[in-house]
Enzyme design. Structure first.
Site, PDB file in Angstrom:
ATOM      1  N   GLU A 146      -1.262  -8.493   5.725  1.00  0.00           N
ATOM      2  CA  GLU A 146      -1.061  -8.560   7.184  1.00  0.00           C
ATOM      3  C   GLU A 146      -2.373  -8.397   7.950  1.00  0.00           C
ATOM      4  O   GLU A 146      -2.388  -8.511   9.173  1.00  0.00           O
ATOM      5  CB  GLU A 146      -0.032  -7.505   7.616  1.00  0.00           C
ATOM      6  CG  GLU A 146      -0.501  -6.062   7.640  1.00  0.00           C
ATOM      7  CD  GLU A 146      -0.621  -5.399   6.268  1.00  0.00           C
ATOM      8  OE1 GLU A 146      -0.497  -6.093   5.236  1.00  0.00           O
ATOM      9  OE2 GLU A 146      -0.876  -4.171   6.239  1.00  0.00           O
ATOM     10  N   CYS A 158       0.838  -1.209   0.000  1.00  0.00           N
ATOM     11  CA  CYS A 158       0.000   0.000   0.000  1.00  0.00           C
ATOM     12  C   CYS A 158       0.880   1.269   0.000  1.00  0.00           C
ATOM     13  O   CYS A 158       1.529   1.545  -1.008  1.00  0.00           O
ATOM     14  CB  CYS A 158      -0.980  -0.067   1.161  1.00  0.00           C
ATOM     15  SG  CYS A 158      -2.437   0.923   0.891  1.00  0.00           S
ATOM     16  N   HIS A 205      -3.408  -5.439   1.770  1.00  0.00           N
ATOM     17  CA  HIS A 205      -2.771  -5.658   3.081  1.00  0.00           C
ATOM     18  C   HIS A 205      -2.837  -7.118   3.517  1.00  0.00           C
ATOM     19  O   HIS A 205      -3.723  -7.481   4.313  1.00  0.00           O
ATOM     20  CB  HIS A 205      -3.488  -4.810   4.136  1.00  0.00           C
ATOM     21  CG  HIS A 205      -3.298  -3.338   3.969  1.00  0.00           C
ATOM     22  ND1 HIS A 205      -2.273  -2.648   4.563  1.00  0.00           N
ATOM     23  CD2 HIS A 205      -4.007  -2.430   3.266  1.00  0.00           C
ATOM     24  CE1 HIS A 205      -2.365  -1.368   4.240  1.00  0.00           C
ATOM     25  NE2 HIS A 205      -3.405  -1.209   3.453  1.00  0.00           N
TER      26      HIS A 205
HETATM   27  N1  GLN Z   1      -3.557   6.324   0.638  1.00  0.00           N
HETATM   28  C1  GLN Z   1      -2.340   6.099   1.381  1.00  0.00           C
HETATM   29  C2  GLN Z   1      -1.183   6.871   0.773  1.00  0.00           C
HETATM   30  O1  GLN Z   1      -1.299   7.355  -0.309  1.00  0.00           O
HETATM   31  C3  GLN Z   1      -2.001   4.634   1.419  1.00  0.00           C
HETATM   32  C4  GLN Z   1      -3.049   3.895   2.202  1.00  0.00           C
HETATM   33  C5  GLN Z   1      -2.545   2.690   2.941  1.00  0.00           C
HETATM   34  O2  GLN Z   1      -1.337   2.463   3.053  1.00  0.00           O
HETATM   35  N2  GLN Z   1      -3.452   1.945   3.517  1.00  0.00           N
HETATM   36  O3  GLN Z   1      -0.162   7.008   1.395  1.00  0.00           O
END
Ligand code: GLN
Length: 195
Positions: free
Chosen positions: A177, A81, A175
């Site tokens: 995790e 992410c 995710h």
């Molecule tokens: N939207 C977040 C970002 O741009 C990432 C979201 C996440 O890691 N759950 O940093």
């Protein structure tokens, strides 16, 4: 000897990564936030969180150099992410700090701000025994991969790339995790033994 997996612990959901990796036999998962701690790991996870904050803190603590050294030595690095955004060379409409190691273009908050989070069952290349349940939270997606640079697409949702690999680098928009399924973690850990 256990495999030492560092989880970058400057911001974000590093605790969940440490807990889930620690469930796997033969793994010692550690929170890392100094140059020395990063350098001592066999592999590194850059967690989800807020990518601009993680980037600023990595820059402030001068963590990019030991991470780049890991990459050059072929030690695996997995960004989830926000961590995926940090790994990308290109980020749509953003000049935020990044490592820029992976030949991909990512777009932040790519599933719309109104859809804060959702789950999906993803067929994943290389994981043959059923789809992986994936949790997306204000997730980015990979708009483009440079296949000529060796980037492989491993999973998509709604036609959008959400898991890809380039050599020793793994990037997931979701995710692993936050679920009970450890198959993506195992895929990453297997990269430690590859040459
Ligand atoms: N939207 C977040 C970002 O741009 C990432 C979201 C996440 O890691 N759950 O940093």
């Amino acid at each position: 000897m256990p495999k030492v997996v560092g989880v970058l612990a400057v911001q974000g959901d590093f605790k969940e990564h440490i807990e889930t990796l620690s469930e796997i036999e033969g793994v010692e998962a550690r929170a890392v936030k100094t140059r020395e701690q990063v350098a001592a790991c066999d592999a590194l996870v850059i967690p989800g969180g807020e990518s601009t904050t993680i980037g600023k803190l990595m820059e402030r603590f001068e963590l990019d150099e030991p991470v780049r050294a890991m990459h050059e030595q072929g030690r695996p690095i997995w960004g989830t992410c926000a961590g995926m955004i940090i790994l990308a060379k290109d980020i749509v409409d953003s000049d935020q700090w990044r490592l820029g190691l992976m030949d991909i273009t990512v777009e932040r908050n790519a599933f719309g701000r109104q859809v804060d989070s959702f789950e999906a069952d993803l067929p994943v290349k290389g994981i043959e025994d059923g789809p992986v349940r994936a949790v997306f939270i204000r997730a980015p997606y990979v708009r483009e991969v440079r296949e000529e640079c060796g980037v492989q697409v491993l999973a998509t949702v709604e036609g959008k790339i959400v898991l890809c690999r380039q050599g020793n680098l793994l990037a997931s928009a979701f995710h692993p995790e936050l679920t009970d399924d450890r198959r993506v973690q195992r895929m990453f850990l297997d990269m430690i033994d590859e040459d």
